[in-house]
Design a protein around this motif. Structure first.
Motif, short mmCIF file in Angstrom:
data_model
loop_
_atom_site.label_atom_id
_atom_site.label_comp_id
_atom_site.label_asym_id
_atom_site.label_seq_id
_atom_site.Cartn_x
_atom_site.Cartn_y
_atom_site.Cartn_z
N PHE A 105 0.85 -1.18 0.00
CA PHE A 105 0.00 0.00 0.00
C PHE A 105 0.89 1.23 0.00
O PHE A 105 1.78 1.33 0.84
CB PHE A 105 -0.88 0.07 1.25
N GLY A 106 0.65 2.15 -0.92
CA GLY A 106 1.45 3.37 -0.94
C GLY A 106 1.07 4.27 -2.08
O GLY A 106 -0.10 4.37 -2.46
N TYR A 107 2.08 4.91 -2.67
CA TYR A 107 1.87 5.84 -3.77
C TYR A 107 2.67 5.36 -4.96
O TYR A 107 3.83 4.95 -4.82
CB TYR A 107 2.33 7.24 -3.35
N GLY A 108 2.07 5.40 -6.14
CA GLY A 108 2.74 5.05 -7.38
C GLY A 108 3.02 6.30 -8.18
O GLY A 108 2.09 6.98 -8.63
N PHE A 109 4.30 6.65 -8.36
CA PHE A 109 4.70 7.81 -9.16
C PHE A 109 4.79 7.39 -10.62
O PHE A 109 5.47 6.40 -10.93
CB PHE A 109 6.06 8.33 -8.70
N LEU A 110 4.13 8.13 -11.51
CA LEU A 110 4.15 7.80 -12.93
C LEU A 110 5.30 8.50 -13.63
O LEU A 110 5.62 9.65 -13.31
CB LEU A 110 2.84 8.19 -13.60
N ASN A 117 -0.19 13.85 -15.18
CA ASN A 117 -0.58 12.83 -14.22
C ASN A 117 0.64 12.44 -13.40
O ASN A 117 1.58 11.83 -13.92
CB ASN A 117 -1.16 11.61 -14.93
N GLU A 118 0.62 12.77 -12.12
CA GLU A 118 1.75 12.47 -11.23
C GLU A 118 1.72 11.04 -10.70
O GLU A 118 2.73 10.48 -10.36
CB GLU A 118 1.74 13.44 -10.05
N GLY A 119 0.51 10.45 -10.60
CA GLY A 119 0.37 9.12 -10.04
C GLY A 119 -0.82 9.06 -9.11
O GLY A 119 -1.75 9.83 -9.23
N GLY A 120 -0.76 8.12 -8.15
CA GLY A 120 -1.86 7.99 -7.20
C GLY A 120 -1.68 6.82 -6.27
O GLY A 120 -0.61 6.20 -6.20
N LEU A 121 -2.75 6.48 -5.57
CA LEU A 121 -2.76 5.38 -4.60
C LEU A 121 -2.33 4.09 -5.30
O LEU A 121 -2.84 3.73 -6.35
CB LEU A 121 -4.15 5.22 -4.00
N TYR A 122 -1.37 3.40 -4.69
CA TYR A 122 -0.80 2.17 -5.25
C TYR A 122 -1.17 1.01 -4.33
O TYR A 122 -0.90 1.05 -3.13
CB TYR A 122 0.71 2.33 -5.33
N VAL A 123 -1.80 -0.02 -4.90
CA VAL A 123 -2.21 -1.20 -4.15
C VAL A 123 -1.75 -2.43 -4.93
O VAL A 123 -1.94 -2.50 -6.14
CB VAL A 123 -3.75 -1.25 -3.97
N PHE A 168 -4.34 3.91 -8.67
CA PHE A 168 -5.49 4.80 -8.86
C PHE A 168 -4.93 6.19 -9.16
O PHE A 168 -4.81 7.02 -8.27
CB PHE A 168 -6.37 4.83 -7.62
N ALA A 169 -4.58 6.43 -10.42
CA ALA A 169 -3.91 7.67 -10.80
C ALA A 169 -4.89 8.83 -10.93
O ALA A 169 -6.11 8.64 -10.93
CB ALA A 169 -3.16 7.46 -12.12
N GLU A 170 -4.32 10.01 -11.07
CA GLU A 170 -5.13 11.22 -11.25
C GLU A 170 -5.95 11.13 -12.53
O GLU A 170 -5.67 10.31 -13.41
CB GLU A 170 -4.21 12.44 -11.30
N ASN A 171 -6.93 11.98 -12.66
CA ASN A 171 -7.80 12.06 -13.84
C ASN A 171 -8.59 10.77 -14.05
O ASN A 171 -8.86 10.39 -15.20
CB ASN A 171 -7.00 12.42 -15.09
N ASP A 172 -8.94 10.09 -12.97
CA ASP A 172 -9.76 8.87 -13.02
C ASP A 172 -9.18 7.78 -13.93
O ASP A 172 -9.91 7.11 -14.65
CB ASP A 172 -11.19 9.19 -13.44
N ILE A 173 -7.87 7.61 -13.87
CA ILE A 173 -7.21 6.55 -14.65
C ILE A 173 -6.73 5.48 -13.68
O ILE A 173 -6.00 5.77 -12.73
CB ILE A 173 -6.03 7.10 -15.46
#
Length: 169
Positions: free
Chosen positions: A111-116, A122-128, A149-154
């Motif tokens: 569980f964390g953050y995924g940087f793209l 799009n910087e990234g989002g919640l990483y599971v 779960f990246a920004e802009n609903d991607i």
């Protein structure tokens, strides 16, 4: 859904660290895991990517002989289909694993953050990254379902397999 996943992660990590006890890091309870994984993109990203290949580095501490926690990072490269660029995910996450026996089945999740990388706006989002697999003293073999779960609903979803080797310190 993101809030439920984040709440579960906070509960697991919070209850693990809330207990006061002296930590003795030894080669019997702590090690580095170095590995590779490969997967097939699914969902939103299936139209722009054909394959995912990654490497990971995990630092694990066994709280009990059956329950381990740690930190993980790495790089997952998603190969673009014709007309689309390759891009990547760099996770910065905590993880928990439950080992049913000293050798055999385990379950766990990161569980964390995924940087793209190489993605505009799009910087990234919640990483599971939930996993189920087999382990022994030196190796972990597992199947995983990774979702960022990246920004802009991607949602960047990958279904795959992986292996890590344990380095004791």
């Amino acid at each position: 859904m993101k809030k439920v996943i984040l709440l579960c992660a906070m509960l697991i990590v919070g209850t693990t660290f809330a207990q006061k006890h002296e930590v003795n890091v030894t080669s019997k309870n702590s090690w580095l895991k170095i590995g590779l994984n490969a997967g097939v993109p699914m969902g939103d990203i299936d139209d722009v990517s054909s394959f995912a290949l990654g490497m990971e580095l995990k630092g694990q501490y066994l709280v009990t002989p059956n329950f381990g926690i740690g930190l993980t990072t790495g790089y997952n490269h998603l190969f673009g289909k014709d007309g689309f660029d390759d891009f990547g995910i760099i996770p910065a996450a905590a993880f928990a694993r439950y080992y049913f026996k000293p050798k055999g089945l385990f379950i766990g999740a990161d569980f964390g953050y995924g940087f793209l990388t190489n993605v505009d706006n799009n910087e990234g989002g919640l990483y599971v990254n939930p996993q189920i697999g087999y382990h022994n003293r030196d190796w972990n073999f597992y199947a995983y379902y990774q979702n960022t779960f990246a920004e802009n609903d991607i949602d960047i979803q990958v279904l795959g397999i992986g292996a890590t080797y344990n380095l004791r310190f």
